[in-house]
Design an enzyme around this catalytic site. Structure first.
Site, PDB file in Angstrom:
ATOM      1  CB  SER A  47      -0.914   0.012   1.231  1.00 37.39           C
ATOM      2  OG  SER A  47      -0.146   0.002   2.422  1.00 37.39           O
ATOM      3  CE  LYS A  48       3.362   2.199   4.967  1.00 33.18           C
ATOM      4  NZ  LYS A  48       2.788   3.249   5.823  1.00 33.18           N
TER       5      LYS A  48
END
Length: 346
Positions: A47-48
């Site tokens: 998700s980063k």
């Protein structure tokens, strides 16, 4: 003749729009329906990617980042990988201060992506000059033409998820989501996604997952920062020994704490039941969901979205290593997923 090819111009165009996958087996005894937001489908497998691209492009628009500049960040691994990936495409240098708690797999991956890596001791206070927070600040002050992302205290961290994760989940569930379960580290994912979803429907329950050894749950409930809550734990990217300003505690309804051991076993069960090879925090998120179900949080009409932050490939030397699990004391005769012998054909 101009060609019209169905291709992407670069890997950054693959960020976001990750799938929502129904969980069928690991949650089969729980009331309601459960769905995983599988962030490993981002090109950097976490998700980063969302925050790295969002924050860097914001800095470009504001003229803060210029060609040839250096990006510096504090990371447990995933954010660093995402920043290194974006830096490659956009032509920036990348320096990362990494917690020693991060798996060897993550640290090796950062170096493979061309980042300069400083590994800092995990079990020191946030204001200790050896902590990865302070090392990143020092490197920023010493490096001309550098930008410090500072994800723990950067509102853009949450804004990235407000602009992407929240709208995606709302659309994918056709607005029928009743609960969001997400691990909280920097707090960007849960805060930004929750803000968007609460604006659409304030009755959606936002459930944060915290680690034993972290201060977040007690701070949420009492507004007290209790140093006595802090002790070493193994889960990466979850919980904190400080209060990140990127976390909007007002949009979170409840925090559930999970243990290192339970989260590790649950991650392994997800792989063996759902065929999803996920990271340590995904195991923590599902473990917390199971615990909250036992407490009566959900009913038959619940539609629960669980954030699965990253891929299992970063944890081969940790939770997916039988040797590591044994070293931690996580295997015993009562555990059905105990270490399996490998047979070698001679």
């Amino acid at each position: 003749m101009k060609e019209h090819l169905n291709v992407y111009n670069d890997v950054l165009q693959l960020v976001g729009n990750t799938p929502l996958v129904r969980l069928n087996r690991i949650t089969k005894d729980l009331p309601g329906s459960y769905f995983a937001k599988v962030e490993a489908f981002n090109p950097g497998n976490s998700s980063k990617d969302r925050i790295a691209l969002y924050i860097i492009e914001d800095a470009e628009r504001k003229g803060i980042l210029k060609p040839g500049d250096t990006i510096i960040e504090t990371t447990s691994g995933n954010t660093g990988f995402s920043i290194a990936m974006v830096s490659i495409i956009k032509g920036y240098k990348c320096i990362l201060a990494v917690s020693s708690k991060s798996s060897k797999d993550k640290i090796d991956a950062l170096r493979a992506m061309g980042a300069k890596v400083y590994v800092c001791p995990a079990n020191v206070s946030a204001d200790d000059p050896r902590s990865y927070y302070q090392v990143a600040k020092r490197l920023h002050s010493e490096t001309k033409g550098s930008v410090y992302i500072n994800q723990y205290f950067n509102q853009l961290n949450a804004d990235a998820h407000y602009a992407s994760s929240g709208p995606e989940i709302w659309k994918q569930t056709e607005g029928k989501i009743t609960h969001l379960v997400a691990c909280s580290g920097t707090g960007g994912t849960i805060s930004g996604t929750a803000k968007y979803l609460k604006e659409k429907n304030p009755n959606i329950r936002i459930l944060g997952i915290d680690a034993y050894g972290s201060v977040l749950k007690k701070y949420h409930e009492t507004q007290e920062f209790d140093k006595n809550e802090i002790y070493p734990y193994r889960i990466e990217g979850l919980g904190k020994n400080l209060i990140p300003t990127a976390t909007n505690f007002d949009v979170i309804d409840y925090f559930e704490k999970v243990s290192d051991e339970d989260s590790a076993h649950t991650a392994r069960r997800i792989a063996k039941t759902e065929g999803l090879f996920v990271g340590y925090t995904s195991g923590a998120a599902v473990q917390g969901t199971i615990q909250m179900a036992e407490q009566g949080e959900f009913d038959q009409d619940s539609k629960v979205v669980i954030m699965f932050p990253d891929h299992g490939r970063s944890y081969m030397s940790k939770i997916y290593s039988d040797d590591w699990m044994n070293e931690q004391g996580f295997f015993d005769s009562q555990n059905e997923f105990a270490a399996q012998k490998i047979e070698f054909i001679k």
